[in-house]
Design a protein around this motif. Sequence first.
Motif, PDB file in Angstrom:
ATOM      1  N   GLU A  79       1.441 154.252  58.954  1.00 49.90           N
ATOM      2  CA  GLU A  79       0.264 153.543  58.457  1.00 49.90           C
ATOM      3  C   GLU A  79      -0.299 154.195  57.200  1.00 49.90           C
ATOM      4  O   GLU A  79      -0.377 155.423  57.099  1.00 49.90           O
ATOM      5  CB  GLU A  79      -0.784 153.476  59.561  1.00 49.90           C
ATOM      6  CG  GLU A  79      -0.266 152.712  60.781  1.00 49.90           C
ATOM      7  CD  GLU A  79      -1.263 152.654  61.926  1.00 49.90           C
ATOM      8  OE1 GLU A  79      -2.191 151.834  61.836  1.00 49.90           O
ATOM      9  OE2 GLU A  79      -1.105 153.415  62.888  1.00 49.90           O
ATOM     10  N   LEU A  80      -0.706 153.354  56.290  1.00 46.87           N
ATOM     11  CA  LEU A  80      -1.215 153.836  55.006  1.00 46.87           C
ATOM     12  C   LEU A  80      -2.459 154.693  55.186  1.00 46.87           C
ATOM     13  O   LEU A  80      -2.646 155.684  54.469  1.00 46.87           O
ATOM     14  CB  LEU A  80      -1.518 152.640  54.088  1.00 46.87           C
ATOM     15  CG  LEU A  80      -0.313 151.765  53.717  1.00 46.87           C
ATOM     16  CD1 LEU A  80      -0.760 150.597  52.851  1.00 46.87           C
ATOM     17  CD2 LEU A  80       0.755 152.587  52.988  1.00 46.87           C
ATOM     18  N   GLU A  81      -3.313 154.325  56.129  1.00 44.70           N
ATOM     19  CA  GLU A  81      -4.538 155.105  56.329  1.00 44.70           C
ATOM     20  C   GLU A  81      -4.256 156.504  56.846  1.00 44.70           C
ATOM     21  O   GLU A  81      -5.127 157.377  56.802  1.00 44.70           O
ATOM     22  CB  GLU A  81      -5.480 154.366  57.283  1.00 44.70           C
ATOM     23  CG  GLU A  81      -4.958 154.234  58.687  1.00 44.70           C
ATOM     24  CD  GLU A  81      -5.924 153.493  59.595  1.00 44.70           C
ATOM     25  OE1 GLU A  81      -5.748 153.582  60.822  1.00 44.70           O
ATOM     26  OE2 GLU A  81      -6.855 152.840  59.083  1.00 44.70           O
ATOM     27  N   GLU A  82      -3.043 156.725  57.335  1.00 37.83           N
ATOM     28  CA  GLU A  82      -2.622 158.059  57.775  1.00 37.83           C
ATOM     29  C   GLU A  82      -1.845 158.794  56.684  1.00 37.83           C
ATOM     30  O   GLU A  82      -1.285 159.864  56.922  1.00 37.83           O
ATOM     31  CB  GLU A  82      -1.746 157.946  59.030  1.00 37.83           C
ATOM     32  CG  GLU A  82      -2.407 157.275  60.213  1.00 37.83           C
ATOM     33  CD  GLU A  82      -3.501 158.127  60.823  1.00 37.83           C
ATOM     34  OE1 GLU A  82      -3.470 159.365  60.602  1.00 37.83           O
ATOM     35  OE2 GLU A  82      -4.372 157.575  61.504  1.00 37.83           O
ATOM     36  N   GLY A  83      -1.786 158.187  55.499  1.00 43.19           N
ATOM     37  CA  GLY A  83      -1.051 158.792  54.402  1.00 43.19           C
ATOM     38  C   GLY A  83       0.447 158.580  54.495  1.00 43.19           C
ATOM     39  O   GLY A  83       1.219 159.296  53.851  1.00 43.19           O
ATOM     40  N   ASN A 109       2.649 149.077  54.955  1.00 42.36           N
ATOM     41  CA  ASN A 109       2.038 149.527  56.207  1.00 42.36           C
ATOM     42  C   ASN A 109       2.886 149.051  57.393  1.00 42.36           C
ATOM     43  O   ASN A 109       3.397 147.932  57.398  1.00 42.36           O
ATOM     44  CB  ASN A 109       0.625 148.966  56.330  1.00 42.36           C
ATOM     45  CG  ASN A 109      -0.163 149.636  57.444  1.00 42.36           C
ATOM     46  OD1 ASN A 109      -0.478 150.817  57.364  1.00 42.36           O
ATOM     47  ND2 ASN A 109      -0.497 148.875  58.473  1.00 42.36           N
TER      48      ASN A 109
END
Length: 245
Positions: free
Chosen positions: A74-78, A153
């Motif tokens: 996931e993008l929010e997790e880098g 993502n």
Amino acid sequence: MKRTLTNMISILATLCLASVLGAQDDHGHSDVEFAYEDGRIAIEFGDEGAIFEGEFPLDGIDRQFTGEPGFGSELEEGLGINPGDQIAYNVLSDLLYWNEGFKSVPNDVQIRIVNRPPSPVVPDTVVSANSGIQMGSFSPAANRIGAAEDDGNFHSDLDYILEPMFDTPNEAAFGAYGILMSLSSDNPEIADSEPFAMIFNYGLDEAVFEEGVESFASIVPEPNHLSVLASAWISLTFVRRRWNR
């Protein structure tokens, strides 16, 4: 006075949230988190190594069913992978069973994995005591987890079902059930991941289950030690055959 009370509530809420997050950290990653690194799928391993845990409830609406561990980049997790890339898993072992030691799988017990999209688009995958290696495929689709979104993502949860469905909790089947896996991408430039293990608890006390997790961790190799994997798998297969005699 109102401001003081508001501040106290805020502090208590923050402490409760920190406690919940801390408890999650103590149990390692729920999802199998991964990314592309140096031309292969790289999995983020937790404190217990290449082990990801799930649990089959004994009763209730979710009896013998779980959607964890899921899979994420996931993008929010880098993280994140190439847009549209598909991910599948490879089953590298029969169903493994532990209850105060590795033993033969209880009679007729198996794990059914509902893939994405569900059957009939992608057939279910059944892992049993004698199901063997089951490699993923994209055409025809087998063991498919999902595809990345347009921005790269990725998140997908599969369904895991312990079969057969027992009318009441079956103590004879209590134990830790393990499946050795790796991940594949349909991107021809990306190699498969290192092996990892999915471990599911059915009926064991938490402390006993953690002993089982440690036992499974001892047979899953550290990254870049595939020779250890081969040795461990040959040894475990030999022992399992002796159990079944």
